[in-house]
Design an enzyme around this catalytic site. Structure first.
Site, PDB file in Angstrom:
ATOM      1  N   ASP A   1       0.819  -1.206   0.000  1.00 18.49           N
ATOM      2  CA  ASP A   1       0.000   0.000   0.000  1.00 18.49           C
ATOM      3  C   ASP A   1       0.858   1.264   0.000  1.00 18.49           C
ATOM      4  O   ASP A   1       1.983   1.263   0.506  1.00 18.49           O
ATOM      5  CB  ASP A   1      -0.910   0.027   1.230  1.00 18.49           C
ATOM      6  CG  ASP A   1      -2.158   0.874   1.009  1.00 18.49           C
ATOM      7  OD1 ASP A   1      -2.919   0.562   0.095  1.00 18.49           O
ATOM      8  OD2 ASP A   1      -2.357   1.857   1.752  1.00 18.49           O
ATOM      9  N   GLY A   2       0.299   2.346  -0.538  1.00 19.47           N
ATOM     10  CA  GLY A   2       0.987   3.630  -0.508  1.00 19.47           C
ATOM     11  C   GLY A   2       1.065   4.213   0.886  1.00 19.47           C
ATOM     12  O   GLY A   2       1.986   4.972   1.198  1.00 19.47           O
TER      13      GLY A   2
ATOM     14  N   GLU B   1       3.128  16.682   3.570  1.00 23.41           N
ATOM     15  CA  GLU B   1       2.996  16.403   5.010  1.00 23.41           C
ATOM     16  C   GLU B   1       4.212  15.603   5.478  1.00 23.41           C
ATOM     17  O   GLU B   1       4.093  14.591   6.155  1.00 23.41           O
ATOM     18  CB  GLU B   1       1.706  15.630   5.289  1.00 23.41           C
ATOM     19  CG  GLU B   1       0.450  16.348   4.817  1.00 23.41           C
ATOM     20  CD  GLU B   1      -0.816  15.546   5.036  1.00 23.41           C
ATOM     21  OE1 GLU B   1      -0.739  14.298   5.066  1.00 23.41           O
ATOM     22  OE2 GLU B   1      -1.887  16.147   5.171  1.00 23.41           O
TER      23      GLU B   1
ATOM     24  N   CYS C   1      -1.421  13.246  13.886  1.00 22.48           N
ATOM     25  CA  CYS C   1      -1.294  11.810  13.614  1.00 22.48           C
ATOM     26  C   CYS C   1       0.163  11.366  13.592  1.00 22.48           C
ATOM     27  O   CYS C   1       0.474  10.225  13.965  1.00 22.48           O
ATOM     28  CB  CYS C   1      -1.941  11.460  12.277  1.00 22.48           C
ATOM     29  SG  CYS C   1      -3.744  11.381  12.312  1.00 22.48           S
TER      30      CYS C   1
ATOM     31  N   CYS D   1      -8.533  12.507   9.936  1.00 21.38           N
ATOM     32  CA  CYS D   1      -7.774  11.405  10.524  1.00 21.38           C
ATOM     33  C   CYS D   1      -7.354  11.689  11.963  1.00 21.38           C
ATOM     34  O   CYS D   1      -7.271  10.778  12.787  1.00 21.38           O
ATOM     35  CB  CYS D   1      -6.556  11.083   9.663  1.00 21.38           C
ATOM     36  SG  CYS D   1      -5.504  12.505   9.308  1.00 21.38           S
ATOM     37  N   CYS D   2      -7.076  12.948  12.289  1.00 25.78           N
ATOM     38  CA  CYS D   2      -6.480  13.270  13.589  1.00 25.78           C
ATOM     39  C   CYS D   2      -7.434  13.145  14.775  1.00 25.78           C
ATOM     40  O   CYS D   2      -7.055  12.550  15.797  1.00 25.78           O
ATOM     41  CB  CYS D   2      -5.860  14.667  13.546  1.00 25.78           C
ATOM     42  SG  CYS D   2      -4.474  14.806  12.389  1.00 25.78           S
TER      43      CYS D   2
END
Length: 657
Positions: free
Chosen positions: A191-192, A322, A340, A419-420
């Site tokens: 996966d990336g 990021e 994250c 996500c965070c």
């Protein structure tokens, strides 16, 4: 493949064995239970009008046939639901909550209905591009989403004993094991965005099925091998991109796929992906004894913490990608430091502590936890930072300079890429796992957080009660209860922020100076029920300076008191913080402010402010008269900034020598 070595691993405490009862941390754990998880449930269901829509729950309902509509959100939107469920699993592990459990059970029923007969589970590809699954691993996070769902399944099973989600993720992982590999018709790739690697090890631990451990090792070993998997994948689909029209631009270093993982010697690319990858590497190394993976983990750990980590424990210095940039490039005002990423660094540190209990890992874990992680959430539990800057000027962030678009001077209610917030929730809900570990006959105390722990140490049941005054002072007391006298060791971390320590056992001094191992004071004896250990750590206010190669901090100083890094805010010091100067001999006074952010210690000092007389309207002058005016500087813990409205903030201030 590295050579296996014999390795006795340190076993972390389980959530069912630790109850946190701490003046500082209990607030945050209760906040997650009472506010954050319910708030995020509302956000996932699009019930917060002023927040960006999530549609994450709706996506699953549509995929399950329970509702009509189309997919909305990021390609990885499923992961927000998975992380929410994981946090719920941890909360149910420590306290029963039938109402919350029923909500989670209903979500799990929907997830199970959305799963394909072969085990595949992903709402984006189910609803949006049903014929293109596994065709864009570089960009589309299929295995990343699967990994988060696996973590949720494991956490929920441990918290409730219910197997439904665990069975879903086992079926999903079994399908992944069929799809990926070097055999005929399989995809020889990865996966990336790393995540599946660490999740599969958790699944292995709870099921005992070595297939999952081997699959994790496969993904780790395959990454970075030549020829480039992502280039071959892009060629097969005509070089199209998920994110924009036109040809995809690939940079294998962004995905940490530029070299095999054992050959990488510097953290590079997307910061969260780096530390998630390293967490998985450490997991596999711990379980297999692969010395080459351990060495690779140590090498990249050293690069991150000695050359690419902020004083707050944040990582990832640039917004573009990021990502990590290069050694000693740590700008304060354009920093990224994603929440994250700090959480991922904590995961990595925690795994390294299991391989080799060494205080350097726990020190960084503590630094990231007390600073960047809890700075990422407001005291009300309903506002969040994605990016954690060390210097803010609001008019710059709000202006036309695109270099600062990612910097927010106030916390946001939610994010399109959210996500965070659920990452914070799942970490704090599982905080008990990070406090202690047992290796042989030794109990390691990694974090000084009050509460009760029931630990099995070579057949002996040890109840350990800790009372901690952290982070405001360095006093810690332990009381042990045992069924019978037992010989064992209590290893107490000597933090990097403390210059000296004193230990007493039942009121008598204990000489530990020649009994320090890996930065832990080893208190070994035959213990009886009722024995009391007191640790007193010297906790001065420290002036922290950067390596001279960090050009952004030249001539500047930051303050740290215990595990807490401090900052100045406009609310206390007025605007123009860049003109503030702290004399090198200025006394640093500590006091407690009961009104600010639930009560905290502040640091005050006599300071100077650089001013110019009669400047006028000219941009440059050669005849301006500069002088230093007396000022009073007030510093607050970095985690508490931006709780009093919009204003300037700075961690590093000029020092007058």
């Amino acid at each position: 493949m590295g050579q296996a070595v014999n390795m006795s691993k340190a076993r972390p405490a389980s959530l069912q064995d630790v109850q946190i009862k701490d003046d500082f941390w209990s607030y945050y754990i209760d906040l997650v239970r009472d506010v954050v998880v319910p708030y995020q449930w509302d956000a996932l269901n699009d019930r917060i009008d002023s927040a960006e829509p999530s549609h994450a729950i709706a996506n699953f309902k549509i995929a399950a046939g329970e509702a009509e509509g189309s997919f909305h959100g990021m390609v990885f939107q499923d992961s927000d639901v998975a992380k929410w469920l994981e946090a719920v699993g941890y909360l149910l592990h420590t306290r029963k909550d039938p109402a919350l459990e029923q909500i989670a059970d209903d979500v799990i029923d929907t997830i199970a209905k959305a799963q394909h007969a072969d085990g595949y589970l992903n709402t984006y590809y189910t609803l949006q591009e049903p014929g293109k699954k596994w065709t864009n691993l570089a960009e589309c996070h299929e295995l990343y989403c699967a990994g988060h769902m696996i973590e949720a399944g494991v956490a929920y099973y441990k918290g409730t004993g219910k197997r439904k989600l665990l069975d879903v993720v086992c079926k999903m992982a079994d399908d992944i094991a069929v799809v990926f590999g070097d055999g005929p018709g399989q995809i020889a790739g990865y996966d990336g965005h790393q995540e599946i690697e660490l999740a599969l090890v958790k699944l292995y631990e709870v099921t005992g099925d070595s297939k999952y451990l081997e699959l994790s090792r496969y993904f780790i070993d395959k990454r970075g091998q030549k020829p480039s998997f992502f280039e071959a994948e892009a060629e097969a689909r005509g070089w199209t991109s998920h994110w924009h029209k036109g040809r995809i631009h690939l940079d294998d270093a962004y995905f940490q796929a530029h070299l095999p993982v054992r050959e990488q010697d510097a953290a590079i690319g997307h910061a969260v992906r780096v530390v998630y990858m390293l967490t998985g590497m450490a997991d596999v190394a711990r379980e297999t004894g692969d010395q080459s993976l351990i060495d690779a983990c140590r090498k990249l750990w050293d690069n991150i913490v000695s050359k690419q980590m902020y004083v707050t424990g944040g990582i990832g210095s640039m917004a573009q990608g990021e990502a990590f940039s290069f050694d000693y490039d740590l700008p304060n005002d354009t920093v990224y430091s994603e929440t994250c990423a700090a959480i991922g660094l904590i995961f990595f540190a925690h795994r390294m502590l299991q391989i080799e209990p060494d205080s350097r890992y726990a020190d960084v874990l503590e630094r990231a936890l007390y600073n960047t992680v809890i700075a990422g959430m407001s005291r009300d539990g309903k506002h969040f930072f994605y990016v954690n800057p060390l210097e803010v000027t609001p008019e710059v962030c709000d202006g036309r300079n695109k270099n600062y678009n990612h910097i927010k001077p106030v916390r946001q209610e939610w994010f399109g890429c959210a996500c965070c917030p659920p990452n914070i929730a799942r970490l704090l809900a599982s905080l008990g796992e990070y406090t202690y570990a047992v290796k042989g006959s030794t109990i390691y105390s990694h974090l000084y957080i009050g509460g009760e722990a029931n630990l099995q140490v070579e057949g002996a049941n040890v109840q350990l009660t800790q009372k901690s005054s952290m982070p405001w002072s360095g006093n810690v007391i332990y009381e042990l209860k045992l069924d019978a006298p037992s010989k064992l060791a209590l290893a107490l971390r000597l933090p990097d922020w403390s210059a000296s320590a004193k230990i007493t056992v039942n009121g008598k001094p204990f000489a530990f100076e020649d009994k320090i191992e890996g930065g832990y004071a080893i208190v070994e004896r035959t213990w009886s029920s009722g024995d009391v250990v007191e640790l007193v750590l010297e906790m001065p206010v420290m002036r922290v300076r950067s390596n001279p190669l960090v050009k952004y901090n030249a001539g500047k100083v930051a303050l740290q008191h215990g595990p807490l890094v401090y900052c100045v805010e406009e609310a206390d010091n007025g605007a123009g913080l860049s003109s503030l100067m702290l004399p090198a001999d200025s006394e640093l006074r500590v006091s407690f402010d009961k009104q600010l952010a639930g009560g905290l210690q502040v640091i005050s000092a006599n300071a100077l402010r650089l001013e110019y007389k009669q400047w006028g309207t000219q941009l440059y002058r050669s005849d301006a008269s500069a002088y230093l005016a007396p000022a009073e500087a007030k510093f607050i813990p970095y985690y508490a900034w931006a709780n009093r409205g919009k204003g300037e903030m700075a961690v590093w201030v000029k020092e007058r020598v």
